[in-house]
Design a protein around this motif. Structure first.
Motif, PDB file in Angstrom:
ATOM      1  N   LYS A 107       7.607  -7.249   0.045  1.00  0.00           N
ATOM      2  CA  LYS A 107       6.305  -7.099  -0.567  1.00  0.00           C
ATOM      3  C   LYS A 107       4.979  -7.082   0.308  1.00  0.00           C
ATOM      4  CE  LYS A 107       7.925  -7.474  -5.260  1.00  0.00           C
ATOM      5  NZ  LYS A 107       7.601  -7.956  -6.847  1.00  0.00           N
TER       6      LYS A 107
ATOM      7  N   ARG B  37       4.575   3.625  -1.021  1.00  0.00           N
ATOM      8  CA  ARG B  37       4.321   2.377  -1.667  1.00  0.00           C
ATOM      9  C   ARG B  37       3.409   2.606  -2.980  1.00  0.00           C
ATOM     10  NH1 ARG B  37       0.648  -2.688   0.371  1.00  0.00           N
ATOM     11  NH2 ARG B  37       1.626  -4.376  -0.945  1.00  0.00           N
ATOM     12  N   VAL B  38       4.182   2.209  -3.985  1.00  0.00           N
ATOM     13  CA  VAL B  38       3.440   2.200  -5.214  1.00  0.00           C
ATOM     14  C   VAL B  38       2.818   0.907  -5.462  1.00  0.00           C
ATOM     15  CG1 VAL B  38       3.695   2.109  -7.870  1.00  0.00           C
ATOM     16  CG2 VAL B  38       5.175   3.735  -6.216  1.00  0.00           C
ATOM     17  N   MET B  39       1.626   0.732  -6.063  1.00  0.00           N
ATOM     18  CA  MET B  39       0.830  -0.301  -5.940  1.00  0.00           C
ATOM     19  C   MET B  39       1.414  -1.558  -6.440  1.00  0.00           C
ATOM     20  SD  MET B  39      -2.795  -0.708  -8.085  1.00  0.00           S
ATOM     21  CE  MET B  39      -3.515   0.799  -7.426  1.00  0.00           C
ATOM     22  N   GLY B  40       1.422  -2.574  -5.479  1.00  0.00           N
ATOM     23  CA  GLY B  40       1.843  -3.942  -6.109  1.00  0.00           C
ATOM     24  C   GLY B  40       3.457  -4.107  -5.715  1.00  0.00           C
ATOM     25  N   LYS B  41       3.998  -2.995  -5.177  1.00  0.00           N
ATOM     26  CA  LYS B  41       5.436  -3.125  -4.807  1.00  0.00           C
ATOM     27  C   LYS B  41       5.762  -2.722  -3.467  1.00  0.00           C
ATOM     28  CE  LYS B  41       6.661  -1.665  -9.498  1.00  0.00           C
ATOM     29  NZ  LYS B  41       7.916  -1.012 -10.017  1.00  0.00           N
ATOM     30  N   SER B  87       1.693   8.340  -8.287  1.00  0.00           N
ATOM     31  CA  SER B  87       0.534   7.565  -7.503  1.00  0.00           C
ATOM     32  C   SER B  87       1.002   6.535  -6.741  1.00  0.00           C
ATOM     33  CB  SER B  87      -0.288   7.096  -8.454  1.00  0.00           C
ATOM     34  OG  SER B  87      -0.861   8.231  -9.266  1.00  0.00           O
ATOM     35  N   GLY B  88       0.418   6.390  -5.239  1.00  0.00           N
ATOM     36  CA  GLY B  88       0.713   5.673  -4.504  1.00  0.00           C
ATOM     37  C   GLY B  88       0.448   6.149  -3.040  1.00  0.00           C
ATOM     38  N   ARG B 107      -3.163   8.832   0.494  1.00  0.00           N
ATOM     39  CA  ARG B 107      -3.087   8.049  -0.824  1.00  0.00           C
ATOM     40  C   ARG B 107      -2.988   9.217  -1.899  1.00  0.00           C
ATOM     41  NH1 ARG B 107      -4.330   3.110  -2.663  1.00  0.00           N
ATOM     42  NH2 ARG B 107      -4.643   2.351  -0.499  1.00  0.00           N
ATOM     43  N   THR B 109      -3.291  10.151  -5.716  1.00  0.00           N
ATOM     44  CA  THR B 109      -3.790   9.694  -7.163  1.00  0.00           C
ATOM     45  C   THR B 109      -3.478  10.836  -8.041  1.00  0.00           C
ATOM     46  OG1 THR B 109      -5.210   8.085  -6.370  1.00  0.00           O
ATOM     47  CG2 THR B 109      -5.549   8.587  -8.613  1.00  0.00           C
TER      48      THR B 109
END
Lengths: 115, 111
Positions: A107, B37-41, B87-88, B107, B109
């Motif tokens: 991550k 990459r999806v946000m936070g993952k 989104s990502g 990016r 959205t």
């Protein structure tokens, strides 16, 4: 399936000091590669260092070195003499040593170097 | 030597619309990869081309995603119709062997 775990979402270090980023992985493969990638803010990801699993010697690239513990499935990154330009997101990644070179990422760890 | 380039750098679209992302690999690199990459993952693998052939597309989320690689050069990734969860940041990478060189990412959205 392979998994890569980076247990430190964020870290900070003072300029000129040393910091170690942790990475563990899980695999049943015997032949594989491990990587650390760096992504500075608003810039593209670049390769910092790589390690072939069959090599016992830890890889080193200037101020960057790894501690590869194959039995423990651990692959930590040490940054010596930290510089402001080292501020970035650091990703640990795993690749099987076969013809399919897809990467499995952790991550990430956001490292901030403070002046 | 030019690096991996991606276009556009940002894209904002509405749910249900179509978007096409482009990747130009480093000249001479037969291997081309798409990641997301999806946000936070984690950054997740989508697919792998060897020249113009799909070597592995096991990471493609569903049939709304279509990737092509024309003549073994540049690649496009089309999302049709786009959903909010698409989104990502979409990364492209290319390689001669196992060391991959990444582009700056697109990016996306979806609103």
């Amino acid at each position: 399936a392979q998994t890569v775990t980076q247990s430190q979402p964020e870290m900070s270090v003072q300029e000129a000091e040393t910091v170690t980023l942790s990475c563990t992985y899980d695999t049943s493969e015997s032949n594989y590669y491990l990587f650390w990638y760096k992504q500075p803010p608003s810039r593209q990801m670049i390769l910092v260092i790589r390690q072939e699993a069959y090599k016992q010697q830890n890889a080193t690239e200037n101020r960057f070195s790894v501690n590869f513990q194959k039995a423990a499935k651990s692959f930590s990154l040490k940054i010596s003499d930290s510089q402001l330009g080292d501020t970035a997101m650091y990703f640990c990644a795993f690749m099987r040593g076969s013809s399919n070179y897809k990467l499995t990422f952790g991550k990430g760890t956001l490292l901030t170097v403070n002046p | 030597e030019a690096g991996v380039t991606q276009f556009p750098s940002h894209s904002v679209i509405e749910k249900g619309q179509t978007v096409t992302l482009r990747c130009d690999p480093i000249s001479g690199h037969d291997n081309l990869y798409w990641y997301r990459r999806v946000m936070g993952k984690e950054i997740k693998f989508l697919l792998h081309f060897v020249k113009e052939s799909k070597q592995d597309e096991s990471g493609m989320p569903n049939n709304r995603f279509l990737a092509e690689r024309t003549g073994g050069t540049y690649s496009t990734l089309k999302v049709q119709p786009a959903e909010l969860e698409d989104s990502g940041v979409y990364f492209c990478a290319s390689s001669h062997a196992y060391e991959q060189y990444f582009g700056p990412g697109t990016r996306l959205t979806v609103t």
